[in-house]
Design a protein around this motif. Sequence first.
Motif, mmCIF file in Angstrom:
data_model
loop_
_atom_site.group_PDB
_atom_site.id
_atom_site.type_symbol
_atom_site.label_atom_id
_atom_site.label_comp_id
_atom_site.label_asym_id
_atom_site.label_seq_id
_atom_site.Cartn_x
_atom_site.Cartn_y
_atom_site.Cartn_z
ATOM 1 N N ASP A 90 35.860 33.502 32.182
ATOM 2 C CA ASP A 90 35.486 34.612 31.573
ATOM 3 C C ASP A 90 35.488 35.779 32.641
ATOM 4 O OD1 ASP A 90 34.363 36.903 30.050
ATOM 5 O OD2 ASP A 90 32.709 35.776 29.204
ATOM 6 N N PHE A 91 36.497 36.115 33.210
ATOM 7 C CA PHE A 91 36.593 36.831 34.497
ATOM 8 C C PHE A 91 36.001 38.278 34.184
ATOM 9 C CE2 PHE A 91 40.020 33.857 35.232
ATOM 10 C CZ PHE A 91 39.183 33.109 36.224
ATOM 11 N N ALA A 92 36.045 38.821 32.779
ATOM 12 C CA ALA A 92 35.474 40.031 32.576
ATOM 13 C C ALA A 92 34.031 40.018 32.746
ATOM 14 C CB ALA A 92 35.755 40.380 31.088
ATOM 15 N N THR A 93 33.377 39.111 32.275
ATOM 16 C CA THR A 93 31.905 38.931 32.220
ATOM 17 C C THR A 93 31.397 38.931 33.592
ATOM 18 O OG1 THR A 93 31.792 38.114 29.994
ATOM 19 C CG2 THR A 93 29.965 37.812 31.451
ATOM 20 N N ALA A 94 32.238 37.909 34.473
ATOM 21 C CA ALA A 94 31.919 37.488 35.950
ATOM 22 C C ALA A 94 32.021 38.888 36.770
ATOM 23 C CB ALA A 94 32.694 36.743 36.354
ATOM 24 N N ASP A 95 33.035 39.690 36.449
ATOM 25 C CA ASP A 95 33.059 40.986 37.198
ATOM 26 C C ASP A 95 32.082 41.886 36.975
ATOM 27 O OD1 ASP A 95 35.339 40.050 38.183
ATOM 28 O OD2 ASP A 95 36.765 41.084 37.312
ATOM 29 N N MET A 96 31.705 42.004 35.538
ATOM 30 C CA MET A 96 30.443 42.853 35.117
ATOM 31 C C MET A 96 29.288 42.621 35.727
ATOM 32 S SD MET A 96 29.188 43.754 31.191
ATOM 33 C CE MET A 96 28.587 42.099 31.023
ATOM 34 N N ILE A 97 28.996 41.562 35.725
ATOM 35 C CA ILE A 97 27.794 40.806 36.296
ATOM 36 C C ILE A 97 28.089 41.125 37.952
ATOM 37 C CG2 ILE A 97 26.420 38.794 37.074
ATOM 38 C CD1 ILE A 97 27.139 37.576 34.528
ATOM 39 N N ARG A 98 29.049 41.025 38.451
ATOM 40 C CA ARG A 98 28.939 41.264 39.951
ATOM 41 C C ARG A 98 28.819 42.693 40.386
ATOM 42 N NH1 ARG A 98 33.004 38.975 44.035
ATOM 43 N NH2 ARG A 98 32.765 40.284 45.923
ATOM 44 N N ASP A 99 29.479 43.745 39.226
ATOM 45 C CA ASP A 99 29.186 45.219 39.682
ATOM 46 C C ASP A 99 27.548 45.494 39.297
ATOM 47 O OD1 ASP A 99 31.697 45.314 40.023
ATOM 48 O OD2 ASP A 99 32.117 46.156 37.786
ATOM 49 N N LYS A 100 27.170 44.496 38.401
ATOM 50 C CA LYS A 100 25.623 45.007 38.117
ATOM 51 C C LYS A 100 24.872 44.669 39.382
ATOM 52 C CE LYS A 100 21.987 44.187 34.747
ATOM 53 N NZ LYS A 100 21.479 43.669 33.474
ATOM 54 N N LEU A 101 25.207 43.555 39.833
ATOM 55 C CA LEU A 101 24.492 43.034 41.204
ATOM 56 C C LEU A 101 24.452 43.937 42.237
ATOM 57 C CD1 LEU A 101 25.182 39.215 40.966
ATOM 58 C CD2 LEU A 101 22.785 40.121 40.879
ATOM 59 N N LYS A 102 25.794 44.641 42.496
ATOM 60 C CA LYS A 102 26.170 45.498 43.385
ATOM 61 C C LYS A 102 24.996 46.831 43.270
ATOM 62 C CE LYS A 102 29.959 47.480 45.666
ATOM 63 N NZ LYS A 102 31.607 47.824 45.705
ATOM 64 N N GLU A 103 24.938 47.192 41.900
ATOM 65 C CA GLU A 103 24.096 48.339 41.861
ATOM 66 C C GLU A 103 22.552 47.961 42.360
ATOM 67 O OE1 GLU A 103 24.358 49.298 37.808
ATOM 68 O OE2 GLU A 103 26.495 49.686 37.814
ATOM 69 N N MET A 104 22.128 46.451 42.267
ATOM 70 C CA MET A 104 21.277 46.395 42.743
ATOM 71 C C MET A 104 20.927 45.914 44.436
ATOM 72 S SD MET A 104 20.421 43.677 39.456
ATOM 73 C CE MET A 104 18.635 43.268 39.945
ATOM 74 N N ASN A 105 22.136 46.255 44.967
ATOM 75 C CA ASN A 105 22.530 46.055 46.273
ATOM 76 C C ASN A 105 22.559 44.571 46.644
ATOM 77 O OD1 ASN A 105 22.217 49.054 47.174
ATOM 78 N ND2 ASN A 105 19.916 48.688 47.143
ATOM 79 N N ILE A 106 22.903 43.744 45.748
ATOM 80 C CA ILE A 106 23.179 42.473 46.109
ATOM 81 C C ILE A 106 24.683 42.270 46.195
ATOM 82 C CG2 ILE A 106 22.851 40.169 45.222
ATOM 83 C CD1 ILE A 106 20.317 41.369 45.746
ATOM 84 N N VAL A 107 25.047 41.977 47.417
ATOM 85 C CA VAL A 107 26.610 41.825 47.600
ATOM 86 C C VAL A 107 27.108 40.238 47.489
ATOM 87 C CG1 VAL A 107 28.420 42.155 49.019
ATOM 88 C CG2 VAL A 107 26.931 43.768 49.100
ATOM 89 N N LEU A 108 28.026 39.970 46.912
ATOM 90 C CA LEU A 108 28.401 38.569 46.599
ATOM 91 C C LEU A 108 29.834 38.176 47.592
ATOM 92 C CD1 LEU A 108 27.904 38.053 42.765
ATOM 93 C CD2 LEU A 108 26.221 37.734 44.883
ATOM 94 N N GLU A 109 29.907 37.166 47.967
ATOM 95 C CA GLU A 109 31.136 36.847 48.476
ATOM 96 C C GLU A 109 31.657 35.363 48.210
ATOM 97 O OE1 GLU A 109 32.891 35.780 53.079
ATOM 98 O OE2 GLU A 109 31.038 36.879 52.945
ATOM 99 N N ASP A 110 32.721 35.186 47.510
ATOM 100 C CA ASP A 110 33.128 33.671 46.926
ATOM 101 C C ASP A 110 33.772 33.154 47.999
ATOM 102 O OD1 ASP A 110 32.267 34.207 44.340
ATOM 103 O OD2 ASP A 110 33.808 35.583 44.112
ATOM 104 N N THR A 111 33.342 31.897 48.516
ATOM 105 C CA THR A 111 34.039 31.257 49.750
ATOM 106 C C THR A 111 34.124 29.862 49.104
ATOM 107 O OG1 THR A 111 32.091 29.878 50.306
ATOM 108 C CG2 THR A 111 32.585 32.495 50.947
ATOM 109 N N PRO A 112 35.174 28.871 49.481
ATOM 110 C CA PRO A 112 35.295 27.432 49.382
ATOM 111 C C PRO A 112 34.145 26.741 49.019
ATOM 112 C CG PRO A 112 36.993 28.019 50.976
ATOM 113 C CD PRO A 112 35.814 29.277 51.025
#
Length: 465
Positions: free
Chosen positions: A435-457
Amino acid sequence: MKIYNTLTRKKEELKTIEPGVVRIYACGPTVYNYIHIGNSRPACVFDVLRRYLEYIGYDVKFVQNFTDIDDKIIKKANEEGTDYLTIAERYIAEYKKDAEGLNIREATVHPRATENMEEIISIISDLEAKGYAYRAENGDVYFRTLKFDNYGKLSHQPLEELEAGARISVGELKENPMDFAVWKAAKPGEPMWESPWSMGRPGWHIECSAMARKYLGSTIDIHCGGQDLIFPHHENEIAQSECCNGVDFANYWMHNGYINVDNRKMSKSLNNFFTVRDVAETYGYDTIRYLMLASHYRSPINYSTDIMEQCKSALERLRNCRSNLQFVIDNATAEPTDDEKTRINEMDSYREKFKEAMDDDLNTANAISVIFDIARDINTSVNDTSSKEFAQGCADLFDELCDVLGIVVIEKKQSLAEEVEKLIEQRTQARKNKDFATADMIRDKLKEMNIVLEDTPMGVKWHQI
């Protein structure tokens, strides 16, 4: 370790009075307002001096006073219609908040002038008995400066020049313009203490002589403070203490350089006067501390928006390095290789370079450069294939040296709100469900909260910006 001694104007090997023990007296703030960024420099610098001496094995007895009775405190109390004690208590508490923010360790003792009147009066009495102090008709007591042959030895100013600049203010009854007050008779409405000379209060200089002797002894190892205190404050401390005690007051004198603001002297009249509290609201306490250590302590430093942004970015690079290490420590499964074991042993050479910098008159600027060398090495050698043991070894060295400087580089995940933790978990689950649409939406919301995510192996890495 070698330190530059203001008294001799040269670097000298540190030799303490008692082997393995260092006694340090640092002049603290006059507590009538919030401390400004100029006050934060000696606080940070000499906190590092203490940390490093403890790091290399010394037992450090560190005394920093609070001047809690003074003309400025009395003036502030009168303006607010309160008493000196209310003002002093308020700003001692505010100083402690700023000190905690700057990651400054509590002194061994934080003596106050008003709590040491007996010791102060005792020293003045001894000076009077020896002919170094005299009572004026109005109840003031002055120190006979010219009776001390070595007056001026710290500031290295000829006595003739000091005499030429001396003045007698209205109301003073000095024998000589060079004399200074060790006891002040109280004016109407002022707080006062009983003494053999008058109801009054101590002069500024005498309190440090009294408290240094009480808590550290007649001769101390290191006396430190800002460059602005060399004359007259520290010069007068020497005169009082050595005339009273008959021995050298301090074996080493360390003084930090001035702070300019946008290349101009900091001054309220120039409207470039900043409190630590105000600057911390914009840049954080840790950035202020980094600024104070990024240059050699005896050099002048300049405060400006551009420089603070540079310091903030430098700290962020160190934090990113440490965050990446922690991610590997938490997620790595590989076994340590022979090459990694060799690299860990080789990284010990950084510790020696760090100590070499600090042993050279507390050169924190070069010590920070060593930490950045470590960070560059880590960034190129630690990755998703590294072992937990290798990453932990790098982290231990990194943390050890940063802690000596009081630089905080570890981001604490527990500081994240539960809402953020839940969002990260929801995003991870959404990706598993494609469900990549929801995942991207959550990522954007976290970014607004100054939380940056990085996906790694190894999984999701995050940090705060």
